[in-house]
Design an enzyme around this catalytic site. Structure first.
Site, short mmCIF file in Angstrom:
data_model
loop_
_atom_site.label_atom_id
_atom_site.label_comp_id
_atom_site.label_asym_id
_atom_site.label_seq_id
_atom_site.Cartn_x
_atom_site.Cartn_y
_atom_site.Cartn_z
N SER A 400 35.93 55.27 -1.54
CA SER A 400 36.90 55.70 -2.53
C SER A 400 36.41 56.89 -3.35
CB SER A 400 37.25 54.50 -3.42
OG SER A 400 38.41 54.74 -4.17
N LYS A 425 37.97 54.85 2.71
CA LYS A 425 39.10 54.44 1.87
C LYS A 425 39.74 55.70 1.27
CE LYS A 425 40.52 51.53 -2.02
NZ LYS A 425 40.99 52.59 -2.95
#
Length: 512
Positions: A400, A425
């Site tokens: 992320s 992600k």
């Protein structure tokens, strides 16, 4: 999860009236929640470049700065209707839906939470087809299924079930207690024992990732790699990490008893020891640093600054800036930024950290909204605090916001990436606190690296893998000398490879 920011600023919005087709029920106005992403600790500038239209620019600014919702009535009648109005350009409409209202008070409250969650999904979810289903019909179906229930827990399961049909594991609802833990982690303060724990994927065992220096856990001699066997007499093997975290945290002055397997002898029952830990106020910084003595190939002794970033909290950028300035004052002239096992956090924090290392108006990340529009996020007049050589360590646990930062530094030719392919992600979540203190995480955009590399489910490949076989280099004698050191950093193969890459950068006379 990747929330944008946890600060809430409530501002009411007028909405359409309740449909006249049903008797007018008693209703409650639910004001929209607006996020304010200002960071009082560090002031950073970045902008969204949108070539399509002003509406797209506004939409993108709201993506990183605010999520709105406006919807009116929640009835207490046996059968009722409500109207929803939306204040974004894409959702400028009103919708009336009829539903049966539970006479069980706690289920009735969760029905209102359902309305809030459904409305936010309808307005902001990245997939406007809602995984190719009728989202309006899904609300009615869930309301009907919720009606005969008698407990809030069962009702929340219905909301979770509705969200699961979106096919996105990152769009979910969490309980008020879980959300409180999330906000504590983002703010950098907690009441607990100072342990960071995770689940070992192969065994399902709870293991200690790290201890906060000076915390009760650290004072008790608990170390990274130790296994948590029991917490207050309850075995936690194979149990969700969040449940264990809730057991460890608690009011200052109380205690928690844990059984710990030594990291040096996990196979022996004799290595299990019981420790009683007092809960205290724990100030958590996501930054840890060290200065590593380093001998270059030509024999000069230098200093390398090592910075471990464990999460992207509100204080991450300020803490990192202070750490870099402190190391510069100590004569450090090259840096290793360790993002291994950093699962992410606040997207804005990742953007702010990137600007510590970058100049100008470089693109930090590209977002793709629900309409498919590509929206670059650029710095505004950035000024890096150091131009010294930089290597970034990544692995399969870097996700992320870690991938956003690694991609920004790599694609702008500021850093060499060393390690293993990242998690992959490439989605961004907003988080909204609902009326009952629970929180809804919604995937609102996808992102690409500055060089337009798709990260989601793919990850980022490092420039250099760090394996033991790669330690045989012209620096071999120096590396062997360092491996004999008691310092775990100097024996870390990836750190050693990173130092070798820094030597290469220095020899080229460039910072990347």
């Amino acid at each position: 999860m990747e929330p944008l920011c946890p600060n809430l600023d409530l501002k009411p919005t007028p909405c359409s009236p309740i449909s006249p087709r049903f008797p007018k029920p008693t209703s409650l106005l639910l004001p929209p929640h607006r996020f304010s992403c200002s960071d009082r600790s560090v002031s950073r500038k970045w902008r969204v470049i949108a070539a399509k239209s002003e509406a797209h620019e506004n939409s993108s600014q709201e993506l990183f700065g605010s999520i709105r919702k406006g919807f009116l009535a929640f009835s207490v009648a046996a059968a009722a209707s409500f109207s929803l109005c939306f204040d974004s350009p894409a959702m400028a409409e009103s919708l009336t839906v009829a539903f049966p209202v539970s006479r069980t008070t706690e289920v009735n409250s969760v029905q209102r939470t359902l309305v809030e969650a459904w409305g936010l999904i309808r307005e902001t979810f990245v997939d406007p087809t809602f995984n190719h289903q009728d989202w309006d019909l899904k609300l009615q179906q869930t309301m009907v299924e919720m009606f005969p229930l008698r407990s809030a827990d069962a009702a929340y399961m219905k909301i979770s079930g509705m969200l699961s049909t979106l096919g996105d594991p990152f769009t979910k609802i969490i309980s008020p207690k879980e959300y409180q833990s999330f906000r504590i982690g983002s703010n950098g303060n907690l009441q607990g024992v100072g342990l960071f724990i995770g689940t070992e994927p192969r065994t399902g065992h709870l293991v200690v990732m790290s201890c906060v220096d000076g915390s009760p856990a650290a004072r008790a001699g608990i170390h990274e790699g130790d296994e948590l066997v029991e917490i207050n007499g309850e075995k936690f093997n194979g149990v969700d990490t969040e449940a264990a975290v809730q057991k460890l945290r608690g009011r200052v002055g109380t205690t928690v008893t844990v059984k710990v397997h030594s990291g040096n002898d996990l196979g022996s029952d004799a290595s299990i020891r019981e420790v009683k830990l007092p809960r205290e106020f724990i100030k958590v910084s996501p930054i840890s640093t060290a200065t590593i003595p380093h001998r270059t190939p030509d024999g000069h002794l230098t200093k390398t600054g090592y910075v471990k970033l464990s999460a992207f909290s509100q204080t991450a950028a300020a803490d990192m800036e202070n750490a870099i300035k402190e190391m510069k004052s100590q004569g450090v002239h090259s840096y290793i930024l360790d993002l291994r096992n950093n699962p992410g956090g606040l997207v804005k924090a990742g953007l702010d950290v990137a600007q510590i290392w970058l100049d100008g108006d470089e693109t930090l990340v590209n977002t793709v909204d629900r309409e498919g529009n590509l929206l670059p996020i650029n710095m505004v007049d950035g000024h890096a605090i150091t131009h010294d050589p930089l290597v970034v360590l990544v692995n399969e646990g870097s996700a992320s916001a870690s991938e956003i930062l690694a991609g920004a530094l790599h694609d702008n030719r500021r850093a060499t990436l060393v390690g293993h392919r990242t998690f992959g992600k490439g989605k961004i979540q907003s988080v909204t606190e609902l009326h009952d203190g629970s929180a809804l995480f919604v995937t609102v955009a996808k992102y690409l690296s500055p060089a337009l590399h798709d990260i989601d489910q793919v990850g980022i490949d490092p420039d250099v893998q760090c394996t033991t076989e790669m330690l045989n280099s012209p620096k071999d004698s120096v590396l062997k000398e360092q491996k004999s050191s008691v310092s775990s950093l100097e024996a870390d193969s990836c750190v050693l490879v990173a130092e070798h890459e820094l030597d290469i950068q220095e020899s080229k006379g460039t910072a990347s």
